[in-house]
Design a protein around this motif. Structure first.
Motif, PDB file in Angstrom:
ATOM      1  N   VAL A 138       0.843  -1.197   0.000  1.00 37.65           N
ATOM      2  CA  VAL A 138       0.000   0.000   0.000  1.00 37.65           C
ATOM      3  C   VAL A 138       0.879   1.249   0.000  1.00 37.65           C
ATOM      4  O   VAL A 138       0.641   2.185  -0.774  1.00 37.65           O
ATOM      5  CB  VAL A 138      -0.948  -0.017   1.224  1.00 37.65           C
ATOM      6  CG1 VAL A 138      -1.674   1.295   1.360  1.00 37.65           C
ATOM      7  CG2 VAL A 138      -1.930  -1.160   1.109  1.00 37.65           C
ATOM      8  N   GLU A 139       1.881   1.262   0.850  1.00 41.95           N
ATOM      9  CA  GLU A 139       2.761   2.425   0.921  1.00 41.95           C
ATOM     10  C   GLU A 139       3.576   2.592  -0.357  1.00 41.95           C
ATOM     11  O   GLU A 139       3.790   3.717  -0.823  1.00 41.95           O
ATOM     12  CB  GLU A 139       3.685   2.303   2.124  1.00 41.95           C
ATOM     13  CG  GLU A 139       2.930   2.406   3.436  1.00 41.95           C
ATOM     14  CD  GLU A 139       3.847   2.306   4.622  1.00 41.95           C
ATOM     15  OE1 GLU A 139       5.005   2.741   4.517  1.00 41.95           O
ATOM     16  OE2 GLU A 139       3.407   1.790   5.650  1.00 41.95           O
ATOM     17  N   ILE A 140       4.036   1.488  -0.934  1.00 41.57           N
ATOM     18  CA  ILE A 140       4.800   1.551  -2.179  1.00 41.57           C
ATOM     19  C   ILE A 140       3.910   2.039  -3.323  1.00 41.57           C
ATOM     20  O   ILE A 140       4.335   2.872  -4.131  1.00 41.57           O
ATOM     21  CB  ILE A 140       5.430   0.180  -2.488  1.00 41.57           C
ATOM     22  CG1 ILE A 140       6.519  -0.131  -1.457  1.00 41.57           C
ATOM     23  CG2 ILE A 140       5.995   0.138  -3.902  1.00 41.57           C
ATOM     24  CD1 ILE A 140       7.033  -1.552  -1.504  1.00 41.57           C
ATOM     25  N   MET A 141       2.683   1.547  -3.382  1.00 36.96           N
ATOM     26  CA  MET A 141       1.759   2.001  -4.430  1.00 36.96           C
ATOM     27  C   MET A 141       1.452   3.481  -4.288  1.00 36.96           C
ATOM     28  O   MET A 141       1.402   4.214  -5.280  1.00 36.96           O
ATOM     29  CB  MET A 141       0.467   1.186  -4.392  1.00 36.96           C
ATOM     30  CG  MET A 141       0.605  -0.219  -4.916  1.00 36.96           C
ATOM     31  SD  MET A 141      -0.873  -1.218  -4.673  1.00 36.96           S
ATOM     32  CE  MET A 141      -2.083  -0.299  -5.582  1.00 36.96           C
ATOM     33  N   SER A 142       1.241   3.932  -3.065  1.00 36.94           N
ATOM     34  CA  SER A 142       0.958   5.343  -2.840  1.00 36.94           C
ATOM     35  C   SER A 142       2.147   6.205  -3.250  1.00 36.94           C
ATOM     36  O   SER A 142       1.978   7.234  -3.923  1.00 36.94           O
ATOM     37  CB  SER A 142       0.612   5.579  -1.371  1.00 36.94           C
ATOM     38  OG  SER A 142       0.407   6.947  -1.125  1.00 36.94           O
ATOM     39  N   ALA A 143       3.338   5.786  -2.862  1.00 35.68           N
ATOM     40  CA  ALA A 143       4.541   6.554  -3.216  1.00 35.68           C
ATOM     41  C   ALA A 143       4.777   6.559  -4.717  1.00 35.68           C
ATOM     42  O   ALA A 143       5.074   7.611  -5.310  1.00 35.68           O
ATOM     43  CB  ALA A 143       5.751   5.976  -2.488  1.00 35.68           C
ATOM     44  N   ALA A 144       4.626   5.414  -5.361  1.00 35.42           N
ATOM     45  CA  ALA A 144       4.827   5.341  -6.807  1.00 35.42           C
ATOM     46  C   ALA A 144       3.770   6.155  -7.548  1.00 35.42           C
ATOM     47  O   ALA A 144       4.068   6.830  -8.539  1.00 35.42           O
ATOM     48  CB  ALA A 144       4.797   3.882  -7.272  1.00 35.42           C
ATOM     49  N   GLY A 145       2.537   6.107  -7.071  1.00 33.34           N
ATOM     50  CA  GLY A 145       1.475   6.888  -7.694  1.00 33.34           C
ATOM     51  C   GLY A 145       1.698   8.385  -7.559  1.00 33.34           C
ATOM     52  O   GLY A 145       1.517   9.142  -8.513  1.00 33.34           O
ATOM     53  N   THR A 146       2.110   8.805  -6.375  1.00 34.08           N
ATOM     54  CA  THR A 146       2.399  10.218  -6.163  1.00 34.08           C
ATOM     55  C   THR A 146       3.550  10.662  -7.054  1.00 34.08           C
ATOM     56  O   THR A 146       3.506  11.742  -7.659  1.00 34.08           O
ATOM     57  CB  THR A 146       2.731  10.480  -4.686  1.00 34.08           C
ATOM     58  OG1 THR A 146       1.616  10.073  -3.897  1.00 34.08           O
ATOM     59  CG2 THR A 146       3.028  11.938  -4.435  1.00 34.08           C
ATOM     60  N   PHE A 147       4.583   9.833  -7.153  1.00 37.91           N
ATOM     61  CA  PHE A 147       5.728  10.160  -7.995  1.00 37.91           C
ATOM     62  C   PHE A 147       5.310  10.265  -9.465  1.00 37.91           C
ATOM     63  O   PHE A 147       5.650  11.235 -10.149  1.00 37.91           O
ATOM     64  CB  PHE A 147       6.824   9.106  -7.820  1.00 37.91           C
ATOM     65  CG  PHE A 147       8.033   9.367  -8.661  1.00 37.91           C
ATOM     66  CD1 PHE A 147       8.946  10.345  -8.301  1.00 37.91           C
ATOM     67  CD2 PHE A 147       8.256   8.643  -9.821  1.00 37.91           C
ATOM     68  CE1 PHE A 147      10.060  10.599  -9.078  1.00 37.91           C
ATOM     69  CE2 PHE A 147       9.366   8.886 -10.610  1.00 37.91           C
ATOM     70  CZ  PHE A 147      10.276   9.864 -10.239  1.00 37.91           C
ATOM     71  N   GLY A 148       4.559   9.285  -9.959  1.00 39.38           N
ATOM     72  CA  GLY A 148       4.128   9.311 -11.366  1.00 39.38           C
ATOM     73  C   GLY A 148       3.256  10.510 -11.696  1.00 39.38           C
ATOM     74  O   GLY A 148       3.442  11.170 -12.715  1.00 39.38           O
ATOM     75  N   ALA A 149       2.311  10.810 -10.811  1.00 39.58           N
ATOM     76  CA  ALA A 149       1.430  11.955 -11.046  1.00 39.58           C
ATOM     77  C   ALA A 149       2.205  13.266 -10.967  1.00 39.58           C
ATOM     78  O   ALA A 149       1.966  14.190 -11.749  1.00 39.58           O
ATOM     79  CB  ALA A 149       0.283  11.952 -10.036  1.00 39.58           C
ATOM     80  N   ALA A 150       3.152  13.349 -10.035  1.00 40.35           N
ATOM     81  CA  ALA A 150       3.949  14.576  -9.903  1.00 40.35           C
ATOM     82  C   ALA A 150       4.860  14.769 -11.113  1.00 40.35           C
ATOM     83  O   ALA A 150       5.030  15.899 -11.590  1.00 40.35           O
ATOM     84  CB  ALA A 150       4.772  14.527  -8.626  1.00 40.35           C
ATOM     85  N   ILE A 151       5.438  13.696 -11.627  1.00 39.64           N
ATOM     86  CA  ILE A 151       6.278  13.790 -12.832  1.00 39.64           C
ATOM     87  C   ILE A 151       5.435  14.257 -14.015  1.00 39.64           C
ATOM     88  O   ILE A 151       5.851  15.132 -14.784  1.00 39.64           O
ATOM     89  CB  ILE A 151       6.961  12.438 -13.129  1.00 39.64           C
ATOM     90  CG1 ILE A 151       8.016  12.147 -12.067  1.00 39.64           C
ATOM     91  CG2 ILE A 151       7.554  12.395 -14.515  1.00 39.64           C
ATOM     92  CD1 ILE A 151       9.155  13.142 -12.020  1.00 39.64           C
ATOM     93  N   ALA A 152       4.244  13.702 -14.166  1.00 39.82           N
ATOM     94  CA  ALA A 152       3.367  14.116 -15.267  1.00 39.82           C
ATOM     95  C   ALA A 152       2.995  15.590 -15.146  1.00 39.82           C
ATOM     96  O   ALA A 152       3.005  16.319 -16.147  1.00 39.82           O
ATOM     97  CB  ALA A 152       2.109  13.253 -15.279  1.00 39.82           C
ATOM     98  N   ALA A 153       2.670  16.033 -13.946  1.00 40.33           N
ATOM     99  CA  ALA A 153       2.309  17.444 -13.761  1.00 40.33           C
ATOM    100  C   ALA A 153       3.503  18.355 -14.027  1.00 40.33           C
ATOM    101  O   ALA A 153       3.359  19.402 -14.679  1.00 40.33           O
ATOM    102  CB  ALA A 153       1.785  17.666 -12.342  1.00 40.33           C
TER     103      ALA A 153
END
Length: 171
Positions: A107-122
């Motif tokens: 759960v923590e890894i998915m949250s961190a990876a998701g935040t990273f991916g969305a932040a890179i896209a933005a």
């Protein structure tokens, strides 16, 4: 006035404010809700940049203004649900020095990876818009993919974290 008397008077003022009888738990819940609304606003603004970048390309599916609204809503949902995981999941992940698996790591890894991916896209979207770059559709597709995958990982992580909370509260 001495520092000690100033500190004691500040504490007595706090005690008087404490007589307002606002339950601490409701105050914390309100602050937590306000924090999550702020996170949703950050997600929506990131979605605005990604949607504007997609709209600017004028290619196929992205010619409609609805793409901006959809990316904003999905970003808001992802950041609202997936970034601020509950304390129960975070407490379980820091259990001990031994390397035992407790189930909250994905759960923590998915949250961190998701935040990273969305932040890179933005971030890429902002740079594309600010620098007025014309990029190939493949790179724009990469930005859109980062946004979709990142936001989806955030939603999945938040959903999984909240499903873990129910059994903990029953103990």
């Amino acid at each position: 006035m001495k520092i000690s008397s100033a500190i004691s008077s500040a504490f007595s003022a706090t005690r008087r404010v404490g007589n307002l009888r606002i339950a601490r738990s409701s105050l914390i819940k309100s602050a937590h809700l306000l924090e999550r609304i702020g996170l949703a606003a950050v997600g929506a603004s990131g979605g605005l940049y990604v949607g504007a970048t997609l709209l600017r390309q004028k290619a196929g599916l992205f010619e409609s203004g609805w793409v901006v609204l959809i990316t904003m809503l999905y970003g808001a949902l992802g950041y609202y649900v997936g970034i601020d995981l509950s304390g129960n999941v975070a407490r379980r992940s820091t259990s001990s020095i031994s390397e035992e698996w407790n189930g909250s790591e994905p759960v923590e890894i998915m949250s961190a990876a998701g935040t990273f991916g969305a932040a890179i896209a933005a971030t890429l979207s902002v740079s594309i818009l600010v620098l007025d770059q014309n990029l190939p559709n493949g790179l724009i597709g990469f930005v859109a993919g980062c946004w979709v995958v990142g936001s989806s990982l955030q939603v999945a992580a938040g959903t999984m974290a909240r499903s873990y909370e129910a059994p903990i509260g029953e103990q």
